[in-house]
Motif scaffolding. Structure first.
Motif, PDB file in Angstrom:
ATOM      1  N   UNK A  72      -0.979  -1.692  -5.634  1.00 63.06           N
ATOM      2  CA  UNK A  72       0.125  -1.449  -7.348  1.00 63.06           C
ATOM      3  C   UNK A  72      -0.343  -2.967  -7.486  1.00 63.06           C
ATOM      4  N   UNK A  73      -0.870  -2.173  -8.715  1.00 60.33           N
ATOM      5  CA  UNK A  73      -2.040  -3.672  -9.723  1.00 60.33           C
ATOM      6  C   UNK A  73      -0.950  -4.379 -11.464  1.00 60.33           C
ATOM      7  N   UNK A  74      -0.870  -4.617 -11.654  1.00 61.02           N
ATOM      8  CA  UNK A  74       0.264  -5.526 -12.776  1.00 61.02           C
ATOM      9  C   UNK A  74      -0.885  -5.337 -14.073  1.00 61.02           C
ATOM     10  N   UNK A  75      -0.336  -4.586 -15.440  1.00 61.07           N
ATOM     11  CA  UNK A  75      -1.257  -4.694 -16.073  1.00 61.07           C
ATOM     12  C   UNK A  75      -1.518  -3.810 -17.142  1.00 61.07           C
ATOM     13  N   UNK A  76      -1.846  -3.882 -18.338  1.00 62.57           N
ATOM     14  CA  UNK A  76      -1.455  -3.357 -19.590  1.00 62.57           C
ATOM     15  C   UNK A  76      -1.299  -1.737 -19.789  1.00 62.57           C
ATOM     16  N   UNK A  77       0.076  -1.087 -19.865  1.00 62.25           N
ATOM     17  CA  UNK A  77      -0.113   0.151 -19.887  1.00 62.25           C
ATOM     18  C   UNK A  77      -0.215   0.667 -21.128  1.00 62.25           C
ATOM     19  N   UNK A  78       0.326   0.364 -22.273  1.00 65.93           N
ATOM     20  CA  UNK A  78       0.609   1.239 -23.522  1.00 65.93           C
ATOM     21  C   UNK A  78       0.291  -0.131 -24.474  1.00 65.93           C
ATOM     22  N   UNK A  79       0.149   0.788 -25.866  1.00 68.18           N
ATOM     23  CA  UNK A  79       1.026  -0.586 -26.617  1.00 68.18           C
ATOM     24  C   UNK A  79       1.810   0.681 -27.149  1.00 68.18           C
ATOM     25  N   UNK A  80       3.695  -0.158 -27.786  1.00 70.90           N
ATOM     26  CA  UNK A  80       4.103  -0.165 -28.415  1.00 70.90           C
ATOM     27  C   UNK A  80       4.288  -0.585 -29.624  1.00 70.90           C
ATOM     28  N   UNK A  94      -3.771   1.764  -8.458  1.00 68.22           N
ATOM     29  CA  UNK A  94      -5.670   1.470  -7.987  1.00 68.22           C
ATOM     30  C   UNK A  94      -6.212   1.738  -6.516  1.00 68.22           C
ATOM     31  N   UNK A  95      -7.180   2.581  -6.173  1.00 66.43           N
ATOM     32  CA  UNK A  95      -7.209   3.188  -4.766  1.00 66.43           C
ATOM     33  C   UNK A  95      -7.734   1.656  -4.494  1.00 66.43           C
ATOM     34  N   UNK A  96      -7.317   1.520  -3.468  1.00 67.98           N
ATOM     35  CA  UNK A  96      -7.882   1.178  -1.990  1.00 67.98           C
ATOM     36  C   UNK A  96      -9.434   0.560  -1.619  1.00 67.98           C
ATOM     37  N   UNK A  97      -9.904   1.604  -2.373  1.00 72.64           N
ATOM     38  CA  UNK A  97     -11.795   1.414  -1.908  1.00 72.64           C
ATOM     39  C   UNK A  97     -12.329   2.313  -2.841  1.00 72.64           C
ATOM     40  N   UNK A 122       0.705  -1.186  -0.437  1.00 76.48           N
ATOM     41  CA  UNK A 122      -0.211   0.563   0.165  1.00 76.48           C
ATOM     42  C   UNK A 122       1.012   1.298  -0.571  1.00 76.48           C
ATOM     43  N   UNK A 123       0.249   2.084  -1.526  1.00 78.85           N
ATOM     44  CA  UNK A 123       1.487   3.699  -0.741  1.00 78.85           C
ATOM     45  C   UNK A 123       0.235   4.562  -1.229  1.00 78.85           C
ATOM     46  N   UNK A 124       0.931   5.111  -0.211  1.00 77.73           N
ATOM     47  CA  UNK A 124       0.233   7.184  -0.395  1.00 77.73           C
ATOM     48  C   UNK A 124       0.151   7.728  -1.509  1.00 77.73           C
ATOM     49  N   UNK A 129       4.285   6.914  -2.796  1.00 76.24           N
ATOM     50  CA  UNK A 129       5.225   6.749  -1.625  1.00 76.24           C
ATOM     51  C   UNK A 129       4.329   5.382  -1.053  1.00 76.24           C
ATOM     52  N   UNK A 130       5.595   4.120  -1.135  1.00 74.94           N
ATOM     53  CA  UNK A 130       5.428   3.507  -0.700  1.00 74.94           C
ATOM     54  C   UNK A 130       6.701   3.201   0.691  1.00 74.94           C
ATOM     55  N   UNK A 131       6.094   3.171   1.961  1.00 77.87           N
ATOM     56  CA  UNK A 131       6.682   3.160   2.900  1.00 77.87           C
ATOM     57  C   UNK A 131       8.284   3.799   2.914  1.00 77.87           C
ATOM     58  N   UNK A 132       8.293   5.430   2.109  1.00 79.46           N
ATOM     59  CA  UNK A 132       9.690   6.262   1.534  1.00 79.46           C
ATOM     60  C   UNK A 132       9.977   5.885   0.399  1.00 79.46           C
ATOM     61  N   UNK A 133       9.613   4.716  -0.438  1.00 81.77           N
ATOM     62  CA  UNK A 133      10.307   5.065  -1.436  1.00 81.77           C
ATOM     63  C   UNK A 133       9.202   5.649  -2.589  1.00 81.77           C
TER      64      UNK A 133
END
Ligand SMILES: [Zn+2]
Length: 112
Positions: free
Chosen positions: A90-98, A109-112, A40-42, A67-71
């Motif tokens: 963080x959710x793994x997925x398709x970002x774009x087509x190149x 993605x928002x948590x809720x 979870x990040x902010x 920000x994931x605990x400072x990262x």
């Protein structure tokens, strides 16, 4: 496709970087180990882009720094209503087509 959400920790000084560099940004050491980042990040800042790089199909695109605990990680935020301080995962997925190829990566993605 399941991907691990990781950072790279310098074996000499312990600094964790979100992307892999040849040398540590702090001490210039060259050895790293993968470490799992918090789930979870902010959201610390964001911007909306209306003119997008080729291959991104859904304007406007929200690009944010979480920000994931400072990262700090830069990425697409999957919401039309971003708010500073909102919690993201963080959710793994398709970002774009190149060049007709799908590019994958982490979106937030928002948590809720
Ligand atoms: Zn270092």
């Amino acid at each position: 496709m399941e991907q691990k959400f990781v950072g790279f920790k310098c074996k000499a000084c312990g600094r964790v970087m979100s992307t892999k560099h040849d040398r540590c940004l702090s001490c210039k050491a060259t050895e790293f180990e993968e470490v799992e980042l918090p789930k979870v990040g902010k959201l610390t800042t964001y911007t909306k882009l209306y003119t997008l790089p080729q291959g991104i199909e859904m304007p406007p695109l929200t690009l944010g720094i979480a920000d994931f605990s400072g990262i700090r990680m830069l990425g697409q935020v999957s919401t039309d209503y971003p708010k500073i301080g909102m919690l993201l995962k963080p959710v793994w997925g398709k970002l774009r087509k190149l060049n007709e190829k799908d590019i994958y990566g982490f979106k937030f993605e928002p948590l809720e």
